[in-house]
Design a protein around this motif. Structure first.
Motif, PDB file in Angstrom:
ATOM      1  N   GLU A  12       0.830  -1.201   0.000  1.00 36.75           N
ATOM      2  CA  GLU A  12       0.000   0.000   0.000  1.00 36.75           C
ATOM      3  C   GLU A  12       0.869   1.257   0.000  1.00 36.75           C
ATOM      4  OE1 GLU A  12      -3.774   1.986   2.426  1.00 36.75           O
ATOM      5  OE2 GLU A  12      -2.585   0.370   3.354  1.00 36.75           O
ATOM      6  N   TYR A  18      -4.593  -0.544  -2.841  1.00 33.79           N
ATOM      7  CA  TYR A  18      -5.184   0.460  -1.960  1.00 33.79           C
ATOM      8  C   TYR A  18      -6.267  -0.203  -1.128  1.00 33.79           C
ATOM      9  CZ  TYR A  18      -8.985   0.763  -5.417  1.00 33.79           C
ATOM     10  OH  TYR A  18     -10.023   0.477  -6.261  1.00 33.79           O
ATOM     11  N   LYS A  19      -6.527   0.381   0.009  1.00 34.65           N
ATOM     12  CA  LYS A  19      -7.479  -0.180   0.957  1.00 34.65           C
ATOM     13  C   LYS A  19      -8.836   0.491   0.783  1.00 34.65           C
ATOM     14  CE  LYS A  19      -7.513  -1.621   5.814  1.00 34.65           C
ATOM     15  NZ  LYS A  19      -6.777  -1.520   7.113  1.00 34.65           N
ATOM     16  N   TYR A  25      -8.452  -5.031   0.210  1.00 35.95           N
ATOM     17  CA  TYR A  25      -7.419  -4.454  -0.653  1.00 35.95           C
ATOM     18  C   TYR A  25      -7.737  -4.713  -2.125  1.00 35.95           C
ATOM     19  CZ  TYR A  25      -4.540  -3.778   3.511  1.00 35.95           C
ATOM     20  OH  TYR A  25      -4.057  -3.375   4.724  1.00 35.95           O
TER      21      TYR A  25
END
Length: 358
Positions: A12, A18-19, A25
């Motif tokens: 990340e 990306y979360k 994710y």
């Protein structure tokens, strides 16, 4: 990547995933054509991903139905800094050194198509505007620079900005590659193999580029006047007094104005005394411009204050007097030019009459 020992936090942080709001994710580059970006040592430090849409297939959209960006880049990190990295430099640097010349294009596809077409001394900006750091890296490898940006208005504005950034780096020559009919380098190569090499040979000097842009296509006298002012402002930024004189001579030849008139107008527009290869106007050859340029900057700084215009005129007269008498201020005194001006203010008032009679 996790099986190779990389944690989700690491991935990340460098922008590969990306979360989401749900805590899951996602792959930042899913369904994209990947362009790895290398540093000067050939190590992969980031990526650019281009969206892939099949003809007749569905449009690429996010979960909310919004169109996805055409290109996505790795985010800035400890190892990825777009303002310092140039795409393709690791593959092109030997050719750049050998030729002493570098071709700068916009984007990965322009680089790849140009490189495949046999022009090996090429690099590209990648997901960011050209910076002074980019040009410093190139100046260490080459003495000549050719700019080949898109033909649309944004690309032409980018060329002017690139020229402004390149001139202080003192390349032996800076040229502009023009492609007809609004094509970019990738389009040109697809249309005709070997066309880029020919276009590079026919690249025009910056003077010719500005001449064509500002003067040749003026529709009327007003446009010509505006173009001439822009041209003179560009000339005032040249670091070399000799080159500045060559430009002024060329502008005078095209417009019919005397060089002295052009210098006076350039001084008015730029707010500084102009020094050419033959010496400053009204001065002696070889006289130092250091004090006069500092005064010019002080005058511009005061331009917004009450009475700033009058102060500006007096300071410019004072500056010209220093050059005329070949007088150079010691370096430690240059910071105190405001105080020095007060001491000389009486002389400045009287000097207007004296200069009129010279």
């Amino acid at each position: 990547l996790q099986t190779k020992g990389f944690s989700p936090d690491d991935l990340e942080r460098v922008g590969l995933i990306y979360k989401t709001d749900r805590g899951t994710y996602w792959d930042r580059f899913r369904n994209r054509l990947m362009f790895p970006i290398y540093n000067g040592f050939g190590k992969t430090v980031g990526f650019t991903g281009r969206i892939v849409e099949l003809p007749g297939g569905p449009k690429a959209v996010d979960r909310d139905g919004n169109p996805l960006a055409k290109y996505v880049n790795s985010k800035e990190s400890e190892i990825f800094n777009k303002s310092k990295l140039l795409y393709g430099l690791q593959a092109a640097k030997n050719a750049i050194r050998e030729s002493g010349e570098v071709l700068l294009v916009e984007g990965q596809m322009d680089f790849l198509m140009t490189f495949q077409d046999g022009v090996k001394n090429v690099v590209a900006t990648s997901g960011t505007a050209l910076t002074a750091d980019h040009l410093k890296s190139l100046r260490r490898l080459a003495s000549k620079l050719i700019l080949a940006f898109d033909a649309d208005p944004a690309g032409q504005n980018a060329i002017e900005r690139a020229i402004d950034l390149a001139l202080p780096e003192e390349f032996e020559s800076v040229k502009v590659l023009r492609i007809e009919n609004g094509k970019d380098p990738a389009d040109l190569v697809k249309e005709k193999s070997g066309a880029m090499a020919e276009a590079v040979r026919n690249a025009m000097p910056v003077f010719n580029f500005y001449l064509e842009k500002y003067l040749k296509h003026a529709a009327n006298k007003e446009e010509e006047k505006r173009g001439l002012k822009n041209f003179l402002l560009k000339a005032s930024k040249l670091p070399s007094a000799i080159e500045r004189e060559e430009w002024l001579r060329g502008i005078a030849s095209v417009t019919g104005f005397r060089e002295e008139s052009l210098i006076e107008e350039m001084e008015r527009l730029s707010g500084k005394v102009v020094k050419t290869g033959s010496g400053a106007r009204g001065g002696t050859p070889g006289s130092s411009p250091s004090a006069t340029l500092m005064i010019g900057r002080s005058a511009r700084d005061d331009g917004g204050a009450p009475g700033g215009e009058a102060i500006d005129k007096k300071l410019m007269v004072f500056a010209r007097l220093l050059v005329f008498y070949n007088f150079e201020l010691p370096k430690e005194m240059q910071e105190g030019l405001g105080v020095i001006y007060e001491l000389w203010s009486g002389l400045v008032d009287e000097s207007l009459k004296m200069l009129a009679s010279l």
